[in-house]
Scaffold this motif. Structure first.
Motif, PDB file in Angstrom:
ATOM      1  N   TYR A 296       0.841  -1.195   0.000  1.00 38.84           N
ATOM      2  CA  TYR A 296       0.000   0.000   0.000  1.00 38.84           C
ATOM      3  C   TYR A 296       0.881   1.252   0.000  1.00 38.84           C
ATOM      4  O   TYR A 296       0.648   2.198  -0.768  1.00 38.84           O
ATOM      5  N   ALA A 297       1.918   1.248   0.843  1.00 40.97           N
ATOM      6  CA  ALA A 297       2.835   2.391   0.901  1.00 40.97           C
ATOM      7  C   ALA A 297       3.548   2.588  -0.436  1.00 40.97           C
ATOM      8  O   ALA A 297       3.764   3.725  -0.879  1.00 40.97           O
ATOM      9  N   ASP A 298       3.884   1.480  -1.084  1.00 43.54           N
ATOM     10  CA  ASP A 298       4.531   1.552  -2.395  1.00 43.54           C
ATOM     11  C   ASP A 298       3.588   2.175  -3.423  1.00 43.54           C
ATOM     12  O   ASP A 298       3.997   3.032  -4.219  1.00 43.54           O
ATOM     13  N   TRP A 299       2.320   1.762  -3.403  1.00 44.46           N
ATOM     14  CA  TRP A 299       1.328   2.328  -4.326  1.00 44.46           C
ATOM     15  C   TRP A 299       1.118   3.817  -4.047  1.00 44.46           C
ATOM     16  O   TRP A 299       1.069   4.638  -4.967  1.00 44.46           O
ATOM     17  N   VAL A 300       1.006   4.176  -2.762  1.00 45.68           N
ATOM     18  CA  VAL A 300       0.821   5.578  -2.394  1.00 45.68           C
ATOM     19  C   VAL A 300       1.986   6.420  -2.889  1.00 45.68           C
ATOM     20  O   VAL A 300       1.797   7.511  -3.451  1.00 45.68           O
ATOM     21  N   ALA A 301       3.214   5.931  -2.700  1.00 45.20           N
ATOM     22  CA  ALA A 301       4.395   6.678  -3.139  1.00 45.20           C
ATOM     23  C   ALA A 301       4.363   6.922  -4.647  1.00 45.20           C
ATOM     24  O   ALA A 301       4.703   8.018  -5.125  1.00 45.20           O
ATOM     25  N   GLN A 302       3.932   5.919  -5.403  1.00 46.23           N
ATOM     26  CA  GLN A 302       3.838   6.083  -6.853  1.00 46.23           C
ATOM     27  C   GLN A 302       2.816   7.155  -7.217  1.00 46.23           C
ATOM     28  O   GLN A 302       3.064   8.014  -8.070  1.00 46.23           O
ATOM     29  N   ARG A 303       1.647   7.101  -6.592  1.00 46.84           N
ATOM     30  CA  ARG A 303       0.591   8.061  -6.926  1.00 46.84           C
ATOM     31  C   ARG A 303       0.949   9.469  -6.444  1.00 46.84           C
ATOM     32  O   ARG A 303       0.617  10.464  -7.104  1.00 46.84           O
ATOM     33  N   GLU A 304       1.639   9.576  -5.339  1.00 43.97           N
ATOM     34  CA  GLU A 304       2.081  10.897  -4.876  1.00 43.97           C
ATOM     35  C   GLU A 304       3.081  11.493  -5.858  1.00 43.97           C
ATOM     36  O   GLU A 304       3.034  12.702  -6.141  1.00 43.97           O
ATOM     37  N   GLU A 306       3.080  11.116  -8.919  1.00 47.67           N
ATOM     38  CA  GLU A 306       2.334  11.498 -10.111  1.00 47.67           C
ATOM     39  C   GLU A 306       1.371  12.655  -9.847  1.00 47.67           C
ATOM     40  O   GLU A 306       0.739  13.165 -10.775  1.00 47.67           O
ATOM     41  N   GLY A 307       1.259  13.038  -8.583  1.00 47.60           N
ATOM     42  CA  GLY A 307       0.301  14.086  -8.225  1.00 47.60           C
ATOM     43  C   GLY A 307      -1.146  13.640  -8.362  1.00 47.60           C
ATOM     44  O   GLY A 307      -2.031  14.462  -8.644  1.00 47.60           O
ATOM     45  N   ALA A 308      -1.407  12.343  -8.146  1.00 44.21           N
ATOM     46  CA  ALA A 308      -2.757  11.787  -8.314  1.00 44.21           C
ATOM     47  C   ALA A 308      -3.576  12.002  -7.045  1.00 44.21           C
ATOM     48  O   ALA A 308      -3.868  11.067  -6.293  1.00 44.21           O
ATOM     49  N   GLU A 310      -6.771  12.850  -6.463  1.00 45.39           N
ATOM     50  CA  GLU A 310      -8.137  12.340  -6.344  1.00 45.39           C
ATOM     51  C   GLU A 310      -8.172  10.885  -5.887  1.00 45.39           C
ATOM     52  O   GLU A 310      -8.910  10.534  -4.963  1.00 45.39           O
ATOM     53  N   ILE A 311      -7.381  10.026  -6.505  1.00 42.87           N
ATOM     54  CA  ILE A 311      -7.402   8.622  -6.125  1.00 42.87           C
ATOM     55  C   ILE A 311      -6.820   8.426  -4.729  1.00 42.87           C
ATOM     56  O   ILE A 311      -7.279   7.567  -3.958  1.00 42.87           O
ATOM     57  N   LEU A 312      -5.849   9.217  -4.367  1.00 46.37           N
ATOM     58  CA  LEU A 312      -5.283   9.112  -3.022  1.00 46.37           C
ATOM     59  C   LEU A 312      -6.330   9.436  -1.962  1.00 46.37           C
ATOM     60  O   LEU A 312      -6.433   8.751  -0.938  1.00 46.37           O
ATOM     61  N   LYS A 313      -7.136  10.450  -2.207  1.00 42.72           N
ATOM     62  CA  LYS A 313      -8.185  10.810  -1.251  1.00 42.72           C
ATOM     63  C   LYS A 313      -9.239   9.716  -1.155  1.00 42.72           C
ATOM     64  O   LYS A 313      -9.733   9.404  -0.070  1.00 42.72           O
ATOM     65  N   LEU A 314      -9.580   9.139  -2.298  1.00 42.08           N
ATOM     66  CA  LEU A 314     -10.574   8.066  -2.285  1.00 42.08           C
ATOM     67  C   LEU A 314     -10.083   6.861  -1.496  1.00 42.08           C
ATOM     68  O   LEU A 314     -10.829   6.265  -0.713  1.00 42.08           O
TER      69      LEU A 314
END
Length: 399
Positions: A296-304, A306-308, A310-314
């Motif tokens: 999960y932390a790995d996925w979050v780091a990738q999306r952060e 990318e400046g994503a 909306e998906i991070l908030k969801l």
């Protein structure tokens, strides 16, 4: 056509937003481990808008193919006796058999994560008959001696007990017509199949005509065990590694051999691992839950990166809070802190599982022999959503 030209896919089902984190991390880990094949995500109208939006945002990034579908429900005259209301949705898992444009498909539950490349499972497709499935056994050890479990559910009767490392990886216990009844029980968290209209039509016919649905406490799993009776082969435990096997079957388990980890019982995204490394409803799952949170932390780091936003908030809204507090959501509690409470839930007794009803009768001076019958009690919990054990004598034979 060469094997490399075969068209393969994975698939899963989501009906509630409480499983959103599970689906996203399943897809993330499939990609992380280098899978070549897409994940077909079936979702129903019951999935809240936030869940659909999240899947749409992640589809291109995680190689998802979204498959909206209707719920699959038994005919109105069938009285359903599920072990928990949330299992009502899981009949719909059978709809994954309706994708006919693939040579083979591997179903994965939404509470799974991948730790090695899973594509090797498709090497079994060539030898799998068109109307069979490949799956894993249910673990029937019942180490807690639960009152509601059938008497034959014990370590001696578990298909995993005779196995040890490394033979367990390549030589799992196989099923034949003379196998003990517990060896015929499969876990429906992962299965490999050849989808076809002929097979789907046969499944729907059985679903629409049999009266057995009223005996199923774990809908899709009990159905599959009946429908594919004598028509399934077992795979190595590593393709559906129930998290509880780590301490129930240590002779067989090796952390570094896990391909697909199945987070049965309570789900890791509902609660953070405590500072002292404790997690899971019995406090024994800190290591395996920690693996999920690392991904999960790995996925979050990738999306952060990318400046994503909306998906991070969801995802933040549908996974455990950083401070460790519990999410104030009934669906989340049902797969978290209250996951083991549902067998004793007396609300709506007419829909209670026969095991629970029999237990109440026994307490009230009911028929003790009937309450203890292994063919009356239903099974659940740590064994991985175990199916109903049916008598070998008589009964309806699926097509």
């Amino acid at each position: 056509m060469a094997a490399s030209e075969k068209k393969y896919a994975y698939t899963t089902l989501i009906t509630r937003v409480s499983y959103l984190a599970g689906v996203i991390i399943l897809a993330h880990t499939l990609k992380k481990q280098g899978s070549k094949y897409p994940l077909l995500v079936f979702y129903t109208p019951s999935l809240q808008d936030a869940g659909v939006k999240a899947l749409e945002l992640e589809a291109r990034k995680l190689n998802l193919i979204l498959k909206p579908c209707e719920m699959l429900e038994p005919r109105p005259d069938i009285k359903i006796t599920l072990i928990a209301e949330r299992f009502t949705d899981t009949w719909t898992k059978l709809r994954v058999f309706s994708v006919f444009d693939y040579d083979a498909v591997c179903y994965l539950d939404a509470d799974m994560a991948i730790f090695k490349n899973m594509d090797s499972v498709f090497s079994r497709a060539a030898d799998l008959p068109s109307d069979w499935i490949a799956a894993n056994h249910a673990c029937v050890c019942n180490t807690d001696k639960d009152d509601w479990a059938p008497s034959e559910w014990n370590i001696d009767n578990c298909a995993y007990t005779p196995l040890s490392h490394p033979d367990a990886l390549s030589h799992p216990t196989q099923v034949n017509p003379d196998s003990r009844p517990t060896y015929h029980l499969l876990n429906s968290g992962m299965f490999l199949y050849h989808p076809s209209k002929q097979l789907w039509d046969a499944m729907l016919h059985f679903f629409d005509t049999t009266d057995k649905l009223s005996t199923y406490n774990f809908p899709d799993q009990d159905f599959l065990a009946d429908f594919f009776r004598h028509r399934w082969v077992s795979l190595g435990w590593q393709y559906n590694a129930l998290k509880t096997m780590r301490y129930i079957h240590p002779k067989m388990w090796r952390d570094d051999e896990v391909v697909c980890l199945h987070y049965i019982v309570d789900k890791p995204w509902v609660a953070r691992v405590s500072a002292d490394g404790i997690a899971g409803f019995k406090g024994k799952d800190g290591v395996t839950h920690g693996w999920w949170w690392n991904n999960y932390a790995d996925w979050v780091a990738q999306r952060e990166s990318e400046g994503a936003v909306e998906i991070l908030k969801l995802m933040e809204q549908h996974s455990a809070k950083v401070d460790g507090s519990e999410e104030d959501d009934a669906d989340m509690r049902a797969i978290g802190s209250r996951v083991q409470a549902f067998p004793s839930n007396k609300a709506g007794k007419e829909n209670a599982a026969p095991a629970a009803a029999n237990a109440e009768e026994a307490k009230d001076g009911g028929d003790e022999e009937e309450a203890s019958s292994p063919f009356r009690k239903k099974v659940l919990g740590e064994r991985g959503h175990g199916p109903v054990v049916h008598s070998q004598r008589g009964g309806e034979t699926p097509p």
